[in-house]
Write an enzyme that holds these catalytic residues in place. Structure first.
Site, short mmCIF file in Angstrom:
data_model
loop_
_atom_site.label_atom_id
_atom_site.label_comp_id
_atom_site.label_asym_id
_atom_site.label_seq_id
_atom_site.Cartn_x
_atom_site.Cartn_y
_atom_site.Cartn_z
N HIS A 19 -32.99 -0.39 7.53
CA HIS A 19 -33.22 -1.69 8.16
C HIS A 19 -34.28 -1.45 9.23
CE1 HIS A 19 -32.66 -5.43 10.36
NE2 HIS A 19 -32.54 -4.70 11.46
N CYS A 47 -35.59 -7.36 5.24
CA CYS A 47 -35.93 -7.17 6.65
C CYS A 47 -37.21 -6.36 6.83
CB CYS A 47 -34.77 -6.48 7.37
SG CYS A 47 -34.29 -4.88 6.63
#
Length: 227
Positions: A55, A129
């Site tokens: 992420h 993301c």
């Protein structure tokens, strides 16, 4: 896109960003950082082979901005304290450059971008993301994030037929409430509709890492500019 029209000046070092250009204008120089997190401890082993599940978020003006999934056709862009996104394991920060942009102008910029990143459009392979972080980095500094951060998604886009359908899903039904950060610092929330458990709920559990933990008060979604 409105966000692309934001006036941004960037530099390669902090000195030139901090001199205000010598024109007497107030200096708003700030560093742009890519904060990368591990989604699984297995990254400690797979990273040696050039792979990992990560992420990432972009840190600007003392806050970190990321993109997560939810069930609503509204902003999926959220902000958290830097290097502390709940649910993930912080790995490292990557300097991307410097910009000279007032916080208020950056706020307008990120709210405009939020209208392009609705939570229900999140897709693990094509719009995750890391795609968001790369887009923001490119708009602000003209640089892209390191390739290793989103390598698995790029490989996945070449062989989606080999991936389980659950990994290609676009929604994550994990948010009991959707919290919006407003201009005055307060939060608004939208409650999800209650639904009976279904067979698909088991598959949804496999996708909990696509978004930060909704139970944490540290996360607030950025309110998008209405167009």
């Amino acid at each position: 896109m409105g966000a692309e029209n934001a006036s941004v000046s960037n530099s390669e070092d902090g000195g030139s960003a901090g001199d205000g250009g010598g024109d007497g204008n107030t200096n708003y120089g700030t560093q742009v950082l890519l904060n990368v997190y591990d989604l699984t401890p297995l990254n400690n082993y797979s990273v040696w082979f050039g792979f990992g599940i990560f992420h990432s978020g972009i840190e600007v003006h003392g806050m970190e901005y990321g993109f997560g999934a939810h069930d609503f056709p509204v902003s999926g862009v959220f902000e958290v304290e830097p290097k502390s996104c709940p649910g993930f394991i912080f790995r490292c920060s990557v300097p991307l450059g410097y910009i000279n942009m007032p916080p208020s102008e950056f706020r307008t910029f990120i709210e405009s971008v939020a209208s392009e990143y609705h939570g229900d459009t999140y897709h693990l392979i094509s719009k995750n993301c890391n795609h968001f972080s790369d887009d923001i980095a490119s708009r602000l500094t003209g640089k892209h994030i390191p390739g290793w951060v989103n390598r698995l998604a790029r490989l996945g886009s070449l062989c989606t037929c080999l991936l389980p359908e659950s990994l290609q899903a676009t929604t994550v039904k994990q948010l009991p409430e959707y919290h919006v950060c407003t201009d005055d610092g307060t939060t608004e929330s939208l409650s999800t509709t209650t639904h009976e458990p279904t067979e698909s709920d088991d598959a949804d559990q496999d996708k909990l890492l696509l978004s930060p933990s909704a139970a944490s008060s540290e996360v607030a979604f950025v309110k998008e500019i209405q167009r």
